[in-house]
Design an enzyme around this catalytic site. Structure first.
Site, PDB file in Angstrom:
ATOM      1  N   LYS A 114       0.860  -1.191   0.000  1.00 41.85           N
ATOM      2  CA  LYS A 114       0.000   0.000   0.000  1.00 41.85           C
ATOM      3  C   LYS A 114       0.884   1.224   0.000  1.00 41.85           C
ATOM      4  O   LYS A 114       2.032   1.166   0.478  1.00 41.85           O
ATOM      5  CB  LYS A 114      -0.876   0.009   1.258  1.00 41.85           C
ATOM      6  CG  LYS A 114      -2.132   0.821   1.115  1.00 41.85           C
ATOM      7  CD  LYS A 114      -3.230   0.032   0.434  1.00 41.85           C
ATOM      8  CE  LYS A 114      -4.492   0.833   0.256  1.00 41.85           C
ATOM      9  NZ  LYS A 114      -5.604  -0.011  -0.196  1.00 41.85           N
TER      10      LYS A 114
HETATM   11  P1  NAD Z   1     -12.990   7.668  -2.643  1.00 38.06           P
HETATM   12  O1  NAD Z   1     -11.981   8.686  -2.324  1.00 38.06           O
HETATM   13  O2  NAD Z   1     -13.459   7.488  -4.038  1.00 38.06           O
HETATM   14  O3  NAD Z   1     -14.306   7.902  -1.747  1.00 38.06           O
HETATM   15  C1  NAD Z   1     -14.265   8.002  -0.351  1.00 38.06           C
HETATM   16  C2  NAD Z   1     -15.607   8.509   0.130  1.00 38.06           C
HETATM   17  O4  NAD Z   1     -15.605   8.520   1.560  1.00 38.06           O
HETATM   18  C3  NAD Z   1     -15.884   9.954  -0.297  1.00 38.06           C
HETATM   19  O5  NAD Z   1     -17.250  10.075  -0.561  1.00 38.06           O
HETATM   20  C4  NAD Z   1     -15.509  10.758   0.954  1.00 38.06           C
HETATM   21  O6  NAD Z   1     -16.151  12.003   1.037  1.00 38.06           O
HETATM   22  C5  NAD Z   1     -16.002   9.801   2.019  1.00 38.06           C
HETATM   23  N1  NAD Z   1     -15.422  10.078   3.321  1.00 38.06           N
HETATM   24  C6  NAD Z   1     -14.164  10.455   3.640  1.00 38.06           C
HETATM   25  N2  NAD Z   1     -14.048  10.649   4.969  1.00 38.06           N
HETATM   26  C7  NAD Z   1     -15.257  10.348   5.493  1.00 38.06           C
HETATM   27  C8  NAD Z   1     -15.776  10.337   6.809  1.00 38.06           C
HETATM   28  N3  NAD Z   1     -15.004  10.660   7.848  1.00 38.06           N
HETATM   29  N4  NAD Z   1     -17.056   9.970   6.975  1.00 38.06           N
HETATM   30  C9  NAD Z   1     -17.818   9.628   5.919  1.00 38.06           C
HETATM   31  N5  NAD Z   1     -17.397   9.624   4.658  1.00 38.06           N
HETATM   32  C10 NAD Z   1     -16.125   9.978   4.452  1.00 38.06           C
HETATM   33  O7  NAD Z   1     -12.416   6.287  -2.047  1.00 38.06           O
HETATM   34  P2  NAD Z   1     -12.810   4.804  -2.453  1.00 38.06           P
HETATM   35  O8  NAD Z   1     -11.842   4.342  -3.473  1.00 38.06           O
HETATM   36  O9  NAD Z   1     -14.279   4.723  -2.691  1.00 38.06           O
HETATM   37  O10 NAD Z   1     -12.443   4.022  -1.100  1.00 38.06           O
HETATM   38  C11 NAD Z   1     -13.357   3.917  -0.008  1.00 38.06           C
HETATM   39  C12 NAD Z   1     -12.934   2.772   0.883  1.00 38.06           C
HETATM   40  O11 NAD Z   1     -12.895   1.560   0.131  1.00 38.06           O
HETATM   41  C13 NAD Z   1     -11.541   2.902   1.496  1.00 38.06           C
HETATM   42  O12 NAD Z   1     -11.543   2.312   2.778  1.00 38.06           O
HETATM   43  C14 NAD Z   1     -10.673   2.087   0.557  1.00 38.06           C
HETATM   44  O13 NAD Z   1      -9.482   1.632   1.169  1.00 38.06           O
HETATM   45  C15 NAD Z   1     -11.619   0.954   0.227  1.00 38.06           C
HETATM   46  N6  NAD Z   1     -11.303   0.239  -1.014  1.00 38.06           N
HETATM   47  C16 NAD Z   1     -11.245   0.889  -2.202  1.00 38.06           C
HETATM   48  C17 NAD Z   1     -10.966   0.164  -3.353  1.00 38.06           C
HETATM   49  C18 NAD Z   1     -10.940   0.808  -4.716  1.00 38.06           C
HETATM   50  O14 NAD Z   1     -10.800   0.081  -5.700  1.00 38.06           O
HETATM   51  N7  NAD Z   1     -11.110   2.103  -4.839  1.00 38.06           N
HETATM   52  C19 NAD Z   1     -10.733  -1.201  -3.276  1.00 38.06           C
HETATM   53  C20 NAD Z   1     -10.819  -1.840  -2.043  1.00 38.06           C
HETATM   54  C21 NAD Z   1     -11.113  -1.108  -0.913  1.00 38.06           C
END
Ligand code: NAD
Length: 424
Positions: A114
């Site tokens: 990561k």
């Molecule tokens: P992103 O940046 O596209 O979206 C994150 C969202 O969370 C946004 O809407 C943001 O405003 C919101 N957010 C941030 N802080 C917050 C808070 N304190 N309370 C509520 N909402 C909050 O990110 P993403 O890629 O959608 O990732 C989201 C989660 O999924 C993370 O934990 C990430 O590690 C996990 N994840 C992502 C992927 C991927 O392919 N993008 C894969 C596996 C896991």
């Protein structure tokens, strides 16, 4: 055999401690070789970089960044890149560790890594973000490569950032290397279906859990924390298959509408309006209130440690599908088990992202691209297969689904470590 446990490392943060607690429970259940346990509790390598960039106002600002490789026993390391103001070495290490278990659990020939930069991307211009990404890619250049470690997107990063990362690496070596990063735009070697993959995977896993609990998804109520890549796509697909998404949120707060939200309209609105409540699609709600709403399916899809020993007793969903990494603390885990909530653990629920990233990498290495239908079918096959194996193990070992999923991943890595032997 008992071996002496090392001192706590300097990057011992709450998220890393959480990852270790989960690991220790699974390792004990597996009766893991203590030497293997000791190695897997810490990352293989961690690089800290200080990234200086010129801001638009002419000043130079230095941002701290990281790339952590937890394990590379099964193959090249793979993991996302997080741009967020709270990023630290302990968090990135925990996320790298979870990547190792996740890839192994679903049977990918990949290790776990990561990366991240402590910055607030929302306050930076496109030009600043481009300079930051290019300099970061250059600083972590000794660690990454299509055969070594392949970054992808995570919170705060997107297709454009992956494109700059791929371009920077390619400029350094003198030719195009699409396999250096995943989550790229399709025009430069990205995969069809990658943008939707994580959210789609959450839906496939949720469908399996709903079958198991005899929940009819048509009309089932869904609450989602986080309206980014994972949260939005999960909301969109679930509403397309008949679920009623009654609440969503982002970092500025959330909205609730008991009759269901129009996800596509809300998403269009959210592109230019970060405060969701201003769209008047529903009532204002805080992130804490959102998590405690009565619903059939709750999907945390934002940051870690959102469901804790404090609020877990007030969570009333039937299925908790962890789109985010590490949204539930170990204290909360036990409370949820006691309440009979069905948990789809993060390393399974959100594994669609790394699965299609793996497909992207394979396509890039072969210079041969697949149809989206084929990608989604292969993705479903992997998630449903892993879900069923996890269920068999929960029953056989009498453990919760998180421990079962971790046991599956850790066991594969431990076996590979032992058969490869200790170098030198
Ligand atoms: P992103 O940046 O596209 O979206 C994150 C969202 O969370 C946004 O809407 C943001 O405003 C919101 N957010 C941030 N802080 C917050 C808070 N304190 N309370 C509520 N909402 C909050 O990110 P993403 O890629 O959608 O990732 C989201 C989660 O999924 C993370 O934990 C990430 O590690 C996990 N994840 C992502 C992927 C991927 O392919 N993008 C894969 C596996 C896991």
């Amino acid at each position: 055999m008992k071996i002496e446990r090392r001192e706590k490392p300097e990057f011992y943060t709450p998220t890393y401690e959480m990852a270790l607690k989960q690991f220790d429970i699974a390792a004990e259940k597996l009766n893991l070789d203590p030497n293997v346990t000791e190695r897997l509790r810490a990352p293989k390598r961690a690089l800290i970089v200080n990234v200086p960039i010129r801001m638009d106002n002419g000043t130079v600002k230095v941002f701290q960044g990281y790339r952590v490789q937890h394990s590379m026993v099964l193959g090249p390391a793979k993991g996302g890149t997080r741009y967020h103001q709270d990023v630290n070495l302990g968090e990135v290490t925990a996320l790298a560790m979870w990547m190792s278990w996740k890839s192994a659990l679903i049977g990918l020939p990949l290790g776990g890594a990561k990366g991240g930069i402590r910055c607030n991307p929302k306050e930076m211009s496109r030009a600043e973000l481009q300079r930051l990404t290019r300099r970061y890619a250059t600083e972590i250049f000794p660690l990454i490569g299509p055969e070594r470690d392949i970054p992808g997107p995570d919170v705060g990063t997107n297709e454009q950032i992956m494109a700059w990362l791929m371009d920077t690496y390619s400029m350094q070596v003198g030719y195009s290397v699409p396999g250096i990063a995943t989550g790229k735009p399709v025009s430069i070697g990205g995969s069809l279906g990658r943008f939707e993959a994580t959210g789609r995977g959450v839906v496939y896993a949720t469908e399996e859990a709903a079958k198991k609990l005899s929940i009819n998804l048509n009309g089932a109520s869904v609450v989602i924390q986080g309206f980014g890549n994972v949260g939005y796509v999960a909301a969109k697909i679930l509403s397309e298959i008949g679920c009623k998404v009654i609440a969503v949120s982002n970092s500025k707060g959330g909205i609730y509408n008991k009759n269901g939200l129009d996800i596509k309209r809300l998403y269009e609105f959210s592109k230019d309006n970060p405060v969701l409540s201003e769209g008047k699609y529903g009532d204002n709600i805080t992130n804490q209130e959102l998590l405690e709403l009565k619903c059939d399916i709750l999907i945390p899809a934002a940051l870690s440690a959102q469901i804790t020993g404090d609020n877990a007793k007030r969570i009333t969903c039937r299925i908790l599908a962890e789109g985010a990494n590490g949204p539930t603390t170990p204290e909360a885990d036990q409370i949820l088990i006691d309440k009979g909530i069905f948990l789809i653990p993060d390393i399974l629920a959100n594994s669609g992202g790394v699965t299609v990233s793996y497909f992207e990498w394979v396509q890039d290495l072969q210079n041969f691209f697949w149809k989206e239908k084929e990608i989604n079918e292969k993705l479903k096959d992997i998630i449903v297969g892993a879900f069923n194996n996890m269920m068999i193990l929960t029953e056989k070992e009498k453990v919760g689904s998180r421990t079962a999923a971790l046991m599956m991943g850790i066991k594969k890595i431990a076996e590979a470590m032992l058969i490869r032997g200790l170098y030198p």
